[in-house]
Design a protein around this motif. Sequence first.
Motif, PDB file in Angstrom:
ATOM      1  N   MET A 148      11.296  68.328  -8.320  1.00 34.73           N
ATOM      2  CA  MET A 148      12.121  68.614  -9.469  1.00 34.73           C
ATOM      3  C   MET A 148      12.762  69.985  -9.285  1.00 34.73           C
ATOM      4  O   MET A 148      12.117  70.961  -8.937  1.00 34.73           O
ATOM      5  CB  MET A 148      11.248  68.594 -10.717  1.00 34.73           C
ATOM      6  N   ALA A 149      14.058  70.068  -9.509  1.00 35.45           N
ATOM      7  CA  ALA A 149      14.788  71.322  -9.312  1.00 35.45           C
ATOM      8  C   ALA A 149      14.503  72.299 -10.438  1.00 35.45           C
ATOM      9  O   ALA A 149      14.274  71.911 -11.583  1.00 35.45           O
ATOM     10  CB  ALA A 149      16.286  71.033  -9.242  1.00 35.45           C
ATOM     11  N   MET A 150      14.500  73.570 -10.070  1.00 34.45           N
ATOM     12  CA  MET A 150      14.292  74.627 -11.055  1.00 34.45           C
ATOM     13  C   MET A 150      15.538  74.729 -11.928  1.00 34.45           C
ATOM     14  O   MET A 150      16.653  74.710 -11.421  1.00 34.45           O
ATOM     15  CB  MET A 150      14.052  75.947 -10.324  1.00 34.45           C
ATOM     16  N   PRO A 151      15.374  74.854 -13.263  1.00 36.49           N
ATOM     17  CA  PRO A 151      16.547  75.011 -14.128  1.00 36.49           C
ATOM     18  C   PRO A 151      17.305  76.293 -13.781  1.00 36.49           C
ATOM     19  O   PRO A 151      16.710  77.284 -13.358  1.00 36.49           O
ATOM     20  CB  PRO A 151      15.954  75.105 -15.537  1.00 36.49           C
ATOM     21  N   THR A 152      18.617  76.259 -13.970  1.00 34.95           N
ATOM     22  CA  THR A 152      19.446  77.436 -13.696  1.00 34.95           C
ATOM     23  C   THR A 152      20.272  77.781 -14.932  1.00 34.95           C
ATOM     24  O   THR A 152      20.545  76.929 -15.775  1.00 34.95           O
ATOM     25  CB  THR A 152      20.398  77.204 -12.511  1.00 34.95           C
ATOM     26  N   ILE A 153      20.678  79.037 -14.986  1.00 28.70           N
ATOM     27  CA  ILE A 153      21.536  79.526 -16.068  1.00 28.70           C
ATOM     28  C   ILE A 153      22.412  80.618 -15.486  1.00 28.70           C
ATOM     29  O   ILE A 153      21.985  81.355 -14.593  1.00 28.70           O
ATOM     30  CB  ILE A 153      20.687  80.030 -17.261  1.00 28.70           C
ATOM     31  N   GLY A 154      23.630  80.710 -15.965  1.00 30.27           N
ATOM     32  CA  GLY A 154      24.516  81.782 -15.535  1.00 30.27           C
ATOM     33  C   GLY A 154      24.115  83.099 -16.163  1.00 30.27           C
ATOM     34  O   GLY A 154      23.470  83.144 -17.216  1.00 30.27           O
ATOM     35  N   LEU A 155      24.500  84.184 -15.531  1.00 31.76           N
ATOM     36  CA  LEU A 155      24.128  85.515 -16.002  1.00 31.76           C
ATOM     37  C   LEU A 155      24.658  85.796 -17.403  1.00 31.76           C
ATOM     38  O   LEU A 155      23.933  86.321 -18.252  1.00 31.76           O
ATOM     39  CB  LEU A 155      24.616  86.589 -15.023  1.00 31.76           C
ATOM     40  N   ARG A 171      24.056  84.818 -10.421  1.00 35.55           N
ATOM     41  CA  ARG A 171      24.948  85.960 -10.602  1.00 35.55           C
ATOM     42  C   ARG A 171      26.137  85.827  -9.668  1.00 35.55           C
ATOM     43  O   ARG A 171      26.005  85.358  -8.548  1.00 35.55           O
ATOM     44  CB  ARG A 171      24.207  87.262 -10.301  1.00 35.55           C
ATOM     45  N   GLU A 172      27.320  86.255 -10.141  1.00 31.06           N
ATOM     46  CA  GLU A 172      28.520  86.187  -9.308  1.00 31.06           C
ATOM     47  C   GLU A 172      28.528  87.243  -8.224  1.00 31.06           C
ATOM     48  O   GLU A 172      29.006  87.009  -7.121  1.00 31.06           O
ATOM     49  CB  GLU A 172      29.778  86.338 -10.174  1.00 31.06           C
ATOM     50  N   ASP A 173      28.006  88.421  -8.551  1.00 38.24           N
ATOM     51  CA  ASP A 173      28.097  89.551  -7.622  1.00 38.24           C
ATOM     52  C   ASP A 173      26.762  89.924  -6.995  1.00 38.24           C
ATOM     53  O   ASP A 173      26.545  91.073  -6.623  1.00 38.24           O
ATOM     54  CB  ASP A 173      28.672  90.776  -8.345  1.00 38.24           C
ATOM     55  N   GLY A 174      25.859  88.968  -6.888  1.00 36.81           N
ATOM     56  CA  GLY A 174      24.571  89.274  -6.291  1.00 36.81           C
ATOM     57  C   GLY A 174      23.768  88.009  -6.098  1.00 36.81           C
ATOM     58  O   GLY A 174      24.145  86.939  -6.569  1.00 36.81           O
ATOM     59  N   PRO A 175      22.662  88.143  -5.412  1.00 35.74           N
ATOM     60  CA  PRO A 175      21.830  86.966  -5.176  1.00 35.74           C
ATOM     61  C   PRO A 175      21.185  86.500  -6.486  1.00 35.74           C
ATOM     62  O   PRO A 175      21.016  87.289  -7.416  1.00 35.74           O
ATOM     63  CB  PRO A 175      20.774  87.462  -4.188  1.00 35.74           C
ATOM     64  N   PRO A 176      20.856  85.220  -6.564  1.00 36.26           N
ATOM     65  CA  PRO A 176      20.189  84.731  -7.773  1.00 36.26           C
ATOM     66  C   PRO A 176      18.808  85.349  -7.916  1.00 36.26           C
ATOM     67  O   PRO A 176      18.214  85.813  -6.950  1.00 36.26           O
ATOM     68  CB  PRO A 176      20.086  83.223  -7.540  1.00 36.26           C
ATOM     69  N   VAL A 177      18.330  85.364  -9.151  1.00 31.86           N
ATOM     70  CA  VAL A 177      16.985  85.869  -9.435  1.00 31.86           C
ATOM     71  C   VAL A 177      16.229  84.811 -10.231  1.00 31.86           C
ATOM     72  O   VAL A 177      16.829  83.940 -10.840  1.00 31.86           O
ATOM     73  CB  VAL A 177      17.011  87.201 -10.227  1.00 31.86           C
ATOM     74  N   VAL A 178      14.916  84.901 -10.204  1.00 33.74           N
ATOM     75  CA  VAL A 178      14.076  83.964 -10.937  1.00 33.74           C
ATOM     76  C   VAL A 178      13.365  84.716 -12.048  1.00 33.74           C
ATOM     77  O   VAL A 178      12.794  85.777 -11.819  1.00 33.74           O
ATOM     78  CB  VAL A 178      13.047  83.292 -10.001  1.00 33.74           C
ATOM     79  N   VAL A 179      13.413  84.141 -13.244  1.00 33.26           N
ATOM     80  CA  VAL A 179      12.695  84.696 -14.388  1.00 33.26           C
ATOM     81  C   VAL A 179      11.433  83.865 -14.561  1.00 33.26           C
ATOM     82  O   VAL A 179      11.492  82.638 -14.645  1.00 33.26           O
ATOM     83  CB  VAL A 179      13.544  84.651 -15.673  1.00 33.26           C
ATOM     84  N   ILE A 180      10.287  84.539 -14.588  1.00 32.36           N
ATOM     85  CA  ILE A 180       9.005  83.858 -14.717  1.00 32.36           C
ATOM     86  C   ILE A 180       8.108  84.689 -15.634  1.00 32.36           C
ATOM     87  O   ILE A 180       8.184  85.917 -15.623  1.00 32.36           O
ATOM     88  CB  ILE A 180       8.349  83.646 -13.327  1.00 32.36           C
ATOM     89  N   ALA A 181       7.304  84.025 -16.426  1.00 28.43           N
ATOM     90  CA  ALA A 181       6.383  84.723 -17.311  1.00 28.43           C
ATOM     91  C   ALA A 181       5.307  85.422 -16.488  1.00 28.43           C
ATOM     92  O   ALA A 181       4.833  84.880 -15.486  1.00 28.43           O
ATOM     93  CB  ALA A 181       5.737  83.740 -18.280  1.00 28.43           C
ATOM     94  N   LEU A 182       4.920  86.595 -16.925  1.00 28.10           N
ATOM     95  CA  LEU A 182       3.882  87.330 -16.215  1.00 28.10           C
ATOM     96  C   LEU A 182       2.595  86.513 -16.134  1.00 28.10           C
ATOM     97  O   LEU A 182       1.908  86.532 -15.114  1.00 28.10           O
ATOM     98  CB  LEU A 182       3.617  88.680 -16.892  1.00 28.10           C
ATOM     99  N   ALA A 183       2.293  85.774 -17.179  1.00 26.26           N
ATOM    100  CA  ALA A 183       1.077  84.952 -17.180  1.00 26.26           C
ATOM    101  C   ALA A 183       1.107  83.893 -16.084  1.00 26.26           C
ATOM    102  O   ALA A 183       0.064  83.438 -15.617  1.00 26.26           O
ATOM    103  CB  ALA A 183       0.897  84.279 -18.534  1.00 26.26           C
ATOM    104  N   ASP A 184       2.307  83.504 -15.664  1.00 29.00           N
ATOM    105  CA  ASP A 184       2.441  82.479 -14.629  1.00 29.00           C
ATOM    106  C   ASP A 184       2.599  83.070 -13.234  1.00 29.00           C
ATOM    107  O   ASP A 184       2.630  82.355 -12.248  1.00 29.00           O
ATOM    108  CB  ASP A 184       3.637  81.575 -14.933  1.00 29.00           C
ATOM    109  N   PHE A 185       2.716  84.370 -13.158  1.00 30.96           N
ATOM    110  CA  PHE A 185       2.882  85.043 -11.882  1.00 30.96           C
ATOM    111  C   PHE A 185       1.495  85.326 -11.331  1.00 30.96           C
ATOM    112  O   PHE A 185       0.687  85.989 -11.969  1.00 30.96           O
ATOM    113  CB  PHE A 185       3.650  86.354 -12.100  1.00 30.96           C
ATOM    114  N   PRO A 186       1.173  84.809 -10.179  1.00 27.16           N
ATOM    115  CA  PRO A 186      -0.194  84.967  -9.666  1.00 27.16           C
ATOM    116  C   PRO A 186      -0.630  86.424  -9.579  1.00 27.16           C
ATOM    117  O   PRO A 186       0.091  87.278  -9.084  1.00 27.16           O
ATOM    118  CB  PRO A 186      -0.131  84.343  -8.275  1.00 27.16           C
TER     119      PRO A 186
END
Length: 97
Positions: free
Chosen positions: A1-8, A33-48
Amino acid sequence: MAMPTIGLADAKENLDQLLDRVCAGHEAITVIREDGPPVVVIALADFPDETVRLLAEPANTSALRESLAQAERGEVMSFRSVEDALAAAEAELAARR
């Protein structure tokens, strides 16, 4: 399943809702982002926790950055090649004993 995306722009406009969605749904969302690489937003609780601990060490962060740069330059090895190199090194070490 693909990760959801959103524009900046949408992420900025709806930041609070975006963060609520990430935290409540335990899902990571890619921000494009148009002027940079994409980034991923993740909850701290889900970040190992281990990842946080490892990245807190400057030497680990430096090694990771170098590894990523090597990959971008095409300086990569297949998993099989790594296994073969490890087996050869182990055999050489055993022969020295």
